[in-house]
Design an enzyme around this catalytic site. Structure first.
Site, PDB file in Angstrom:
ATOM      1  N   HIS A   1      -2.640  -1.058  -3.279  1.00 34.39           N
ATOM      2  CA  HIS A   1      -3.786  -0.191  -3.015  1.00 34.39           C
ATOM      3  C   HIS A   1      -3.634   1.074  -3.850  1.00 34.39           C
ATOM      4  O   HIS A   1      -2.722   1.866  -3.609  1.00 34.39           O
ATOM      5  CB  HIS A   1      -3.865   0.171  -1.533  1.00 34.39           C
ATOM      6  CG  HIS A   1      -4.152  -0.995  -0.645  1.00 34.39           C
ATOM      7  ND1 HIS A   1      -4.065  -0.913   0.727  1.00 34.39           N
ATOM      8  CD2 HIS A   1      -4.545  -2.266  -0.911  1.00 34.39           C
ATOM      9  CE1 HIS A   1      -4.378  -2.083   1.261  1.00 34.39           C
ATOM     10  NE2 HIS A   1      -4.665  -2.922   0.280  1.00 34.39           N
TER      11      HIS A   1
ATOM     12  N   SER B   1       0.860  -1.188   0.000  1.00 28.35           N
ATOM     13  CA  SER B   1       0.000   0.000   0.000  1.00 28.35           C
ATOM     14  C   SER B   1       0.897   1.239   0.000  1.00 28.35           C
ATOM     15  O   SER B   1       1.635   1.455  -0.949  1.00 28.35           O
ATOM     16  CB  SER B   1      -0.943  -0.031   1.212  1.00 28.35           C
ATOM     17  OG  SER B   1      -1.802   1.081   1.215  1.00 28.35           O
TER      18      SER B   1
ATOM     19  N   ASP C   1      -4.060  -5.258   5.817  1.00 24.97           N
ATOM     20  CA  ASP C   1      -4.468  -6.061   4.670  1.00 24.97           C
ATOM     21  C   ASP C   1      -3.337  -7.010   4.294  1.00 24.97           C
ATOM     22  O   ASP C   1      -2.183  -6.603   4.185  1.00 24.97           O
ATOM     23  CB  ASP C   1      -4.819  -5.148   3.492  1.00 24.97           C
ATOM     24  CG  ASP C   1      -5.412  -5.893   2.311  1.00 24.97           C
ATOM     25  OD1 ASP C   1      -5.993  -6.977   2.531  1.00 24.97           O
ATOM     26  OD2 ASP C   1      -5.313  -5.389   1.179  1.00 24.97           O
TER      27      ASP C   1
END
Length: 388
Positions: free
Chosen positions: A234, A207, A330
């Site tokens: 992301h 991310s 995540d």
């Protein structure tokens, strides 16, 4: 200690709105505003803020040029604001190449379903950047990052990890009892002995800080890399096509934005499209991607958890999965499923992360075998893949 912020934008409305949001957080304080990049460079040197928010298109000096000058002379974490257009995506990627650490869409309605969520997200991003180390920008060829000390007195603590389901937990803290038994200490690539496993795929999830990290790793892979590579970053839907194109132009391997039905092939990296979920299915010796909208209640689209979970079913023990820099957790639950299936999990080490959230969550849960510096990650992956 309060995190001090410099707001840079040529729009008086946006300067005022961002300043209001920042000052609503008791941990944050706006200490200056600049109307163009030239002013930003000067004020960065004089005020020495902990974080800068930076527009891209400005008169006198644009944001990308300002980022380059600031990172060359007074390295400071920079959060870019960008439009969700093709040109905006290219400019934002240029800013990340120049040394900016993260970005957000300039239209708040593009990043949140409601006003409160947008405010929370902006404040959270600034807090995380203000607490982390900063790095000299990588060259387009992926030169070595150089760490610089974080501001003295800034805390690097995070919320405690909580329970989660796939793709839904934004928590990114650590449980002290678990961390004592987890491989959070960095392992040099030279100390990693290749397992000899015959992998069917390499998966990389990331991310915040991911675009630069992925570029650094993938540009070191030869065209003959022996496995397909699944990339979960992301990123908004408007950005992933430009990012895939950029990586493809820099790398010896092929890099493309994943499409529904793609048949996986060795030496090709598939980037999950923004706003979608990427899964893999295997029938006999053929592996194909499924790219779907997925559930509307997922925090992350694409979700590292979702791709990891599907790979655990498709490939069982034959996956090398790597969790790189990023905010949140995540990837932890997907990594848990991969670990249960017998696959190998690695995490990026804390010192080389822009935000030590996702790798920390995996390491603290005891799921990763090694924590590895970004500088040595490509070497370690190539060795484990039989290419070292």
């Amino acid at each position: 200690m309060t995190i001090q912020v410099l707001v840079v934008d040529d729009s008086s409305f946006f300067r005022r709105r961002v300043s209001e949001i920042v000052n609503q957080d008791p941990e944050l304080e706006v200490i200056g505003v600049a109307v163009n990049g030239k002013e930003a460079v000067k004020m960065a040197a004089e005020l020495k803020p902990h974080v800068i928010t930076m527009d891209i298109e400005m008169p006198v000096m644009d944001g990308i040029t300002a980022v380059r000058e600031i990172m060359a002379n007074n390295p400071i974490p920079i959060l870019m604001f960008s439009s969700l257009t093709h040109d905006g995506a290219k400019a934002t990627l240029d800013a990340l190449d120049a040394g900016a650490l993260d970005f957000l869409p300039k239209r708040f309605e593009d990043i949140a379903t409601n006003k409160d969520e947008a405010i929370r997200l902006l404040q959270q991003r600034i807090r995380e950047l203000g607490r982390r180390r900063i790095y000299k920008p990588l060259s387009r060829a992926g030169a070595t990052a150089v760490p610089a000390s974080a501001r003295a007195g800034l805390s690097s603590t995070s919320p405690t990890l909580g329970s989660s389901t796939l793709g839904r937990s934004p928590a990114s803290g650590l449980a002290s009892s678990a961390s004592r038994n987890s491989p959070t200490v960095s392992t040099p690539a030279s100390a990693i002995r290749a397992s000899g496993k015959q992998y069917k795929a390499l998966l990389i999830g990331t991310s915040t800080g991911g675009p630069v990290a992925l570029q650094k790793i993938l540009t070191q892979f030869p065209a003959s890399y022996p496995h397909p590579i699944l990339l979960i970053q992301h990123m908004p839907a408007a950005f992933t096509p430009a990012f895939a194109t950029r990586l493809n132009g820099l790398c010896q391997i092929e890099v493309k934005e994943a499409e529904n039905g793609d048949q996986l092939k060795a030496g090709c990296a598939y980037l999950a499209p923004g706003g979608m979920q990427m899964m893999v299915e295997r029938t006999g010796s053929i592996s194909r991607l499924k790219v779907l909208a997925g559930s509307s209640d997922m925090n992350y689209k694409p979700s590292v958890d979702i791709t990891f979970a599907s790979a655990s079913k498709a490939f069982n023990a034959d996956v090398l999965a790597v969790v790189l820099t990023g905010m949140g957790a995540d990837g932890r639950e997907g990594a848990r499923m991969l670990k249960t299936s017998g696959s190998t999990i690695w995490a990026q080490d804390e010192a080389s992360c822009v935000v030590y959230g996702m790798p920390q969550a995996v390491a603290v849960a005891g799921l990763s075998t090694h924590s590895i510096s970004l500088d040595q990650m490509a070497e370690a992956i190539l060795k484990e893949s039989g290419r070292g």
